[in-house]
Scaffold this motif. Structure first.
Motif, short mmCIF file in Angstrom:
data_model
loop_
_atom_site.label_atom_id
_atom_site.label_comp_id
_atom_site.label_asym_id
_atom_site.label_seq_id
_atom_site.Cartn_x
_atom_site.Cartn_y
_atom_site.Cartn_z
N SER A 191 -30.06 15.00 4.98
CA SER A 191 -29.61 14.27 6.18
C SER A 191 -29.09 15.25 7.22
O SER A 191 -29.38 15.11 8.42
CB SER A 191 -28.50 13.27 5.81
OG SER A 191 -29.01 12.25 4.98
N GLY A 215 -26.38 10.02 4.64
CA GLY A 215 -26.45 10.75 3.38
C GLY A 215 -25.73 10.07 2.23
O GLY A 215 -26.21 10.08 1.09
N LEU A 230 -27.40 14.16 1.06
CA LEU A 230 -26.48 14.71 2.05
C LEU A 230 -27.05 15.94 2.73
O LEU A 230 -26.99 16.07 3.96
CB LEU A 230 -25.14 15.04 1.37
CG LEU A 230 -23.96 15.32 2.31
CD1 LEU A 230 -23.66 14.11 3.18
CD2 LEU A 230 -22.72 15.70 1.50
N THR A 257 -35.03 9.21 7.19
CA THR A 257 -33.77 9.93 7.42
C THR A 257 -33.69 10.44 8.84
O THR A 257 -32.64 10.35 9.49
CB THR A 257 -33.63 11.11 6.43
OG1 THR A 257 -33.65 10.61 5.09
CG2 THR A 257 -32.34 11.87 6.67
N THR A 287 -24.86 12.17 9.77
CA THR A 287 -25.14 12.73 8.44
C THR A 287 -24.42 11.99 7.32
O THR A 287 -25.02 11.63 6.31
CB THR A 287 -24.74 14.21 8.40
OG1 THR A 287 -25.49 14.93 9.38
CG2 THR A 287 -25.02 14.80 7.03
#
Length: 295
Positions: free
Chosen positions: A85, A38, A82, A25, A34
């Protein structure tokens, strides 16, 4: 006993796969952002899942099972990817790895509430020792001031712990890979538009390591690792198998050192030994399991 040993082995495979999630990530989010990282990992996983479900002609889950799948989707498919990230844009992997180490304790708590498991006092003591070890590790090394990203990581841990317990419970009747497969397939259509809007032409020229990272997140972290993990919890018990996660932060730090050149201290090795011992103790403690569960 053979079934529980197989569950423990599958749990180890799952944790090994999950341990590359934060390093991957961290690499991918620097180039894709992101939202694409994500949510995009779920879109990638959904392609593989759809092919498998169609090929196997799997029947739709029942309405009661569907409610549990939504919980899995909320934590494992939306919340954790999410939030982590976003957090990895601001925090080093070693920092995030320590906070993710609280997952076993959170998962065991939800296993009591949702799966009817009753871990023994010895189990809770070993869990607290493992948790305290990683907390002391964080405090001594001094990862800096509390950041808003820390709160995002803690929220991600709670959501994921809830989805782990729910998914492990549901895997007993629906099947391990079906749980995460349906969760991915349900969530993916809602992610396509935001991912498409945030994907830019410049991202096409991202380096190979970034593309490998996001593909790993989609195929392994978002799907295959969960197949092994939910299978392990279904066979070996949610609370007991979840203790393997105490090794995850140290594996994450190891992979961060290999792929991101983050340093490993002797203290990390020492704390890892303490955590390993707590996992061994927790693995051999009594956990009362009920076949009934709450809806």
């Amino acid at each position: 006993m053979a079934k529980e040993k197989l569950g423990f082995l599958l749990g180890i495979v799952g944790v090994m796969c999950f341990s590359l999630t934060l390093p991957a990530t961290s690499i991918a989010v620097a180039y894709f952002g992101t939202t694409v990282v994500g949510l995009g990992r779920t879109v990638i996983a959904a392609i593989l899942v759809a092919i498998i479900l169609i090929f196997r002609k799997e029947k739709l889950p029942s309405f009661r099972q569907f409610k549990s799948i939504l919980i899995v989707a909320l934590g494992a498919v939306l919340g954790f990817p999410l939030l982590t990230s976003w957090a990895m844009e601001y925090l080093p992997v070693s920092h995030g790895a320590v906070e993710v180490a609280l997952l076993p304790l959170v998962t065991a708590g939800f296993a009591m509430l949702r799966a009817g498991e009753q871990p023994s006092l010895k189990y809770w003591l070993s869990s607290l020792i493992g948790s305290c070890a990683v907390i002391v590790y964080a405090l001594i090394l001094g990862f800096g001031q509390l950041h808003f990203a820390d709160l995002a990581l803690l929220a991600a841990v709670v959501l994921l712990g809830f989805s782990y317990a729910e998914g492990g419970r549901l895997a007993k009747e629906l099947g391990s890979w079906q749980v995460i497969a349906w969760a991915i397939l349900i969530a993916a259509p809602f992610f396509i538009i935001p991912v498409g809007l945030n994907f830019t032409q410049d991202m096409i020229h991202a380096p190979m390591q970034a593309w490998i990272s996001i593909l790993y997140l989609g195929v392994v972290s978002q799907f295959l690792a969960y197949v092994a993990w939910y299978s392990g919890m279904s066979l070996g018990g949610i609370a007991r198998v979840s203790q393997i996660q105490y090794l995850q932060p140290f594996l994450m730090i190891l992979f961060a050192a290999i792929f991101l050149n983050e340093a490993i201290s002797f203290m990390t090795i020492g704390i890892a030994i303490i955590v390993l011992l707590s996992v061994i103790v927790g693995k051999n403690t009594k956990v009362t399991r009920s076949d009934s569960y709450k809806t």
